[in-house]
Design an enzyme around this catalytic site. Structure first.
Site, PDB file in Angstrom:
ATOM      1  N   SER A   3       0.795  -1.221   0.000  1.00  0.00           N
ATOM      2  CA  SER A   3       0.000   0.000   0.000  1.00  0.00           C
ATOM      3  C   SER A   3       0.830   1.275   0.000  1.00  0.00           C
ATOM      4  O   SER A   3       0.374   2.307  -0.473  1.00  0.00           O
ATOM      5  CB  SER A   3      -0.972  -0.005   1.179  1.00  0.00           C
TER       6      SER A   3
ATOM      7  N   LYS B 248     -11.587   0.883  -1.980  1.00  0.00           N
ATOM      8  CA  LYS B 248     -10.548   1.479  -2.826  1.00  0.00           C
ATOM      9  C   LYS B 248     -11.053   1.515  -4.269  1.00  0.00           C
ATOM     10  O   LYS B 248     -11.927   2.319  -4.569  1.00  0.00           O
ATOM     11  CB  LYS B 248      -9.241   0.743  -2.582  1.00  0.00           C
TER      12      LYS B 248
ATOM     13  N   HIS C 106      -5.302  -3.230  -2.818  1.00  0.00           N
ATOM     14  CA  HIS C 106      -4.950  -2.277  -3.877  1.00  0.00           C
ATOM     15  C   HIS C 106      -4.838  -2.913  -5.259  1.00  0.00           C
ATOM     16  O   HIS C 106      -4.557  -2.219  -6.229  1.00  0.00           O
ATOM     17  CB  HIS C 106      -3.629  -1.568  -3.544  1.00  0.00           C
TER      18      HIS C 106
HETATM   19  C1  LIG Z   1      -6.579  -0.178   3.106  1.00  0.00           C
HETATM   20  C2  LIG Z   1      -6.024  -1.498   3.413  1.00  0.00           C
HETATM   21  C3  LIG Z   1      -6.640  -2.348   4.340  1.00  0.00           C
HETATM   22  C4  LIG Z   1      -7.787  -1.879   5.183  1.00  0.00           C
HETATM   23  O1  LIG Z   1      -8.964  -1.848   4.474  1.00  0.00           O
HETATM   24  P1  LIG Z   1     -10.143  -0.889   4.966  1.00  0.00           P
HETATM   25  O2  LIG Z   1     -11.331  -1.399   4.261  1.00  0.00           O
HETATM   26  O3  LIG Z   1      -9.751   0.490   4.593  1.00  0.00           O
HETATM   27  O4  LIG Z   1     -10.240  -1.065   6.459  1.00  0.00           O
HETATM   28  C5  LIG Z   1      -6.137  -3.610   4.502  1.00  0.00           C
HETATM   29  N1  LIG Z   1      -5.060  -4.029   3.815  1.00  0.00           N
HETATM   30  C6  LIG Z   1      -4.423  -3.244   2.940  1.00  0.00           C
HETATM   31  C7  LIG Z   1      -3.240  -3.757   2.218  1.00  0.00           C
HETATM   32  C8  LIG Z   1      -4.878  -1.944   2.728  1.00  0.00           C
HETATM   33  O5  LIG Z   1      -4.231  -1.142   1.891  1.00  0.00           O
END
Ligand SMILES: *Cc1c(COP(=O)(O)O)cnc(C)c1O
Length: 392
Positions: A182, A239, A210
């Site tokens: 991320s 996302k 992602h």
């Molecule tokens: C954003 C993210 C999460 C968390 O997800 P949310 O739905 O925002 O709580 C988990 N793992 C990774 C790799 C992320 O980038």
């Protein structure tokens, strides 16, 4: 007994954070229209959102949310296993399972809740969790909550993962990795990790927060792009899908073990059914979104090519996450502030989110950006980085 004061302890910690330019502060947006956001009365172009396909504002997604809320209300009123599980949740789970080619899927309130719950549900104190050193915080917290032995390997090093599995004794093991990292934007060596997991009789768990919607055929994510199928595959809905929540897809018995035991699933209110309806529509758009992915790839190439030409300290990444490594917290904050003055919102990412001394501007691109916006950001970055160089 002279008990130390908690308030004093917190005040010391606050002072230390301020000293290290590591304080964070919330800033509300007054309004948002796509990738334009209004803050303190000024409109800025956003280059730090994870809405990679521009689906958060898509008229069909918004209409699905509106219509389902009109029909079914807002709150789900309880956890899934009480009365909160709605037909729309089930339809979303089935659609994700079908999209990703897994027999079963389970909806969570967020990606963070999913990672914490999945690892806690699968592993016990006699278990082993082997993780990439740069995995998301929620994967780390899940391993900690499970009480299993946690071993981390150097970033992106499948042979390092093998060594950790071999060196930790005969424990049932989970090998967990981000699909796309991320804060760096690079992609895990999933084919090699899948081989290691098979050799070492460990279960592979890919958190593709992602990658989903962005990589692979039909946007099925990093496992599909690498030509593997992970027995457990997490996608998030907040996302590229532009909504909120997360879905664990995988083998039926494994997903059921998570349903039976994940505390963040069992003891939390189900997402609003209308959000599931919105994600279902977003999924359809993402799945059929080859045009959006082509547009996004073109913008990534435009930005990365331009940044390299300008000699910016760009990390090697082929995904929409394009970090510019500045190192020092204060320099990174100053750069983000200067960019904001120029009309661009870019996140200054500092430790502990990234390792010490690796503060960076995390530029993210979206299919909804225009060529001219990307070019203007490059111009501004060039000016800002030159200024940083010329000030001691
Ligand atoms: C954003 C993210 C999460 C968390 O997800 P949310 O739905 O925002 O709580 C988990 N793992 C990774 C790799 C992320 O980038």
């Amino acid at each position: 007994m002279a008990r130390p004061s908690l308030r004093e302890r917190l005040a010391q910690r606050h002072a230390a954070r301020a000293e290290a330019h590591a304080l964070r502060r919330l800033r509300p947006a007054q309004a948002r229209e796509g990738l334009r956001l209004q803050r303190d009365g000024r409109w800025l172009t956003v280059f730090c959102s994870n809405d990679y396909l521009g689906l958060a504002d898509h008229p069909r997604v918004v209409a699905a949310l509106r219509q389902a809320a009109a029909e079914h209300g807002v709150g789900s009123t309880s956890a899934h296993l009480v009365n909160g599980h709605h037909r729309l949740h089930a339809e979303l789970e089935e659609a994700v399972a079908e999209w990703l080619g897994h027999p079963r899927a389970l909806l969570f309130g967020s990606g963070f809740m999913a990672n914490v719950g999945v690892i806690q549900a699968l592993l016990e104190t006699d278990g082993l969790c082997v993780q990439d050193r740069l995995n998301h915080a929620s994967l780390l917290d899940g391993a900690r909550q499970s009480g299993a032995l946690l071993r981390r390997y150097p970033h992106g090093d499948a042979e390092g993962a093998r060594r950790q599995l071999q060196g930790a004794g005969e424990r049932p093991a989970l090998l967990a990795t981000d699909g796309v990292f991320s804060m760096d934007g690079d992609i895990a060596p999933l084919a090699a990790l899948a081989g290691v997991a098979t050799d070492e009789n460990a279960l592979l768990y890919v958190d593709d927060a992602h990658g989903i919607g962005v990589l692979g055929p039909q946007g099925r994510g990093s496992p599909a792009a690498a030509g593997i199928r992970s027995p457990l595959h997490l996608i998030t809905l907040g996302k590229a899908l532009g909504g909120h929540g997360a879905v664990l897809a995988g083998e039926s018995e494994l997903v059921d073990a998570v349903l039976q035991g994940a505390r963040s699933y069992l003891f939390s209110t189900a997402l609003p059914p209308a959000l599931a309806a919105a994600s279902l529509e977003a999924l359809r758009l993402a799945r059929a979104g080859d045009g959006l992915r082509q547009r996004l790839d073109a913008l990534i190439a435009r930005f990365a090519g331009g940044a390299r030409q300008l000699g910016l300290p760009l990390l090697p990444s082929t995904t929409p996450i394009q970090p510019i490594l500045l190192g020092d917290n204060a320099r990174c904050l100053a750069a983000a502030e200067a960019l904001e003055q120029a009309g661009f919102l870019v996140a200054a990412i500092r430790p502990p989110t990234v390792p010490a001394g690796q503060a960076r501007l995390r530029v993210t691109l979206s299919a909804a950006h225009g060529d001219a916006e990307v070019d203007a950001l490059l111009d501004a970055l060039d000016r800002v980085c030159r200024q940083l160089e010329s000030t001691p």
